[in-house]
Design an enzyme around this catalytic site. Structure first.
Site, PDB file in Angstrom:
ATOM      1  CB  SER A  55      -0.739  -0.021   1.269  1.00  0.00           C
ATOM      2  OG  SER A  55      -0.182   0.092   2.368  1.00  0.00           O
ATOM      3  CG  HIS A  95      -1.205   3.749   5.239  1.00  0.00           C
ATOM      4  ND1 HIS A  95      -2.872   3.652   5.103  1.00  0.00           N
ATOM      5  CD2 HIS A  95      -0.927   2.855   4.181  1.00  0.00           C
ATOM      6  CE1 HIS A  95      -3.028   2.454   4.275  1.00  0.00           C
ATOM      7  NE2 HIS A  95      -1.778   1.924   3.825  1.00  0.00           N
ATOM      8  CG  ASP A 135      -5.655   4.693   5.478  1.00  0.00           C
ATOM      9  OD1 ASP A 135      -5.748   4.457   4.520  1.00  0.00           O
ATOM     10  OD2 ASP A 135      -4.501   4.932   6.208  1.00  0.00           O
TER      11      ASP A 135
END
Length: 191
Positions: A55, A95, A135
């Site tokens: 990701s 992230h 997210d």
């Protein structure tokens, strides 16, 4: 099959074997102390993590080893790469911070003047570089991440070094074989 090892074990004696077991235990305890010490220095529960998904490509690839810090007096800004953990989820997520919001905390009434600065709580929204959306779905009912959810900020990385960890998680037999081999090596080593 193990006849020679058993003869060696009998020849060495119980005292020698116990000494080897204590040496092995001290190595494990030293490793744990170094891990906890590194966690105290970096102010994070997990100072080193492995990237488990794609990701964050092209910034980080699966198997990269990340080094984290979590300074308590430093604010997160847009673009920081963070590792966070949602309550109830086992795996930390790596992230990038997409948005930050500062919210006043401390019961200041409208129109009142405060002698001390108002404490501010920082809320974060993150997104993987290789993902199309933010997210929010990963937060399991939370609107934003709070500081308590953040494990740390990425400060450095080693590419592909974490594949050993991924292989041991994907193939548990490999983990047990490696641990058993190290245990036998420690037990029968003659130094």
């Amino acid at each position: 099959m193990f006849a020679e090892e058993i003869r060696t074990f009998r020849r060495l004696g119980v005292r020698y074997v116990l000494l080897q077991i204590l040496n092995f235990a001290s190595v494990l305890a030293s490793g744990l102390m170094m891990w906890k010490g590194l966690g105290l220095i970096t102010n994070t529960e997990s100072p080193i993590v492995v990237v488990l998904s794609g990701s964050m490509e092209p910034a980080f690839y699966r198997g990269d080893l990340l080094f984290l810090t979590n300074p308590p007096n430093q604010r997160y800004v847009n673009g920081d790469i963070t590792v966070y953990k949602i309550p109830g989820a086992d795996i930390p997520i790596v992230h990038r911070v997409l948005e930050t919001h500062d919210v006043a905390v401390g019961g200041k009434k409208r129109g009142a003047v405060s002698a001390a600065p108002v404490a501010r709580k920082q809320l974060l929204l993150t997104k993987g570089d290789n993902n199309n959306i933010d997210d929010l779905e990963l937060y399991q009912g939370l609107e934003y991440l709070e500081r308590k959810h953040i494990v740390g900020k990425v400060r450095g990385f080693l590419p592909y070094v974490g594949y050993v960890t991924i292989a041991m998680n994907d193939f548990p037999q490999l983990k047990y074989a490696l641990l058993g081999g190290l245990g036998l090596l420690a037990l029968f080593q003659r130094e």
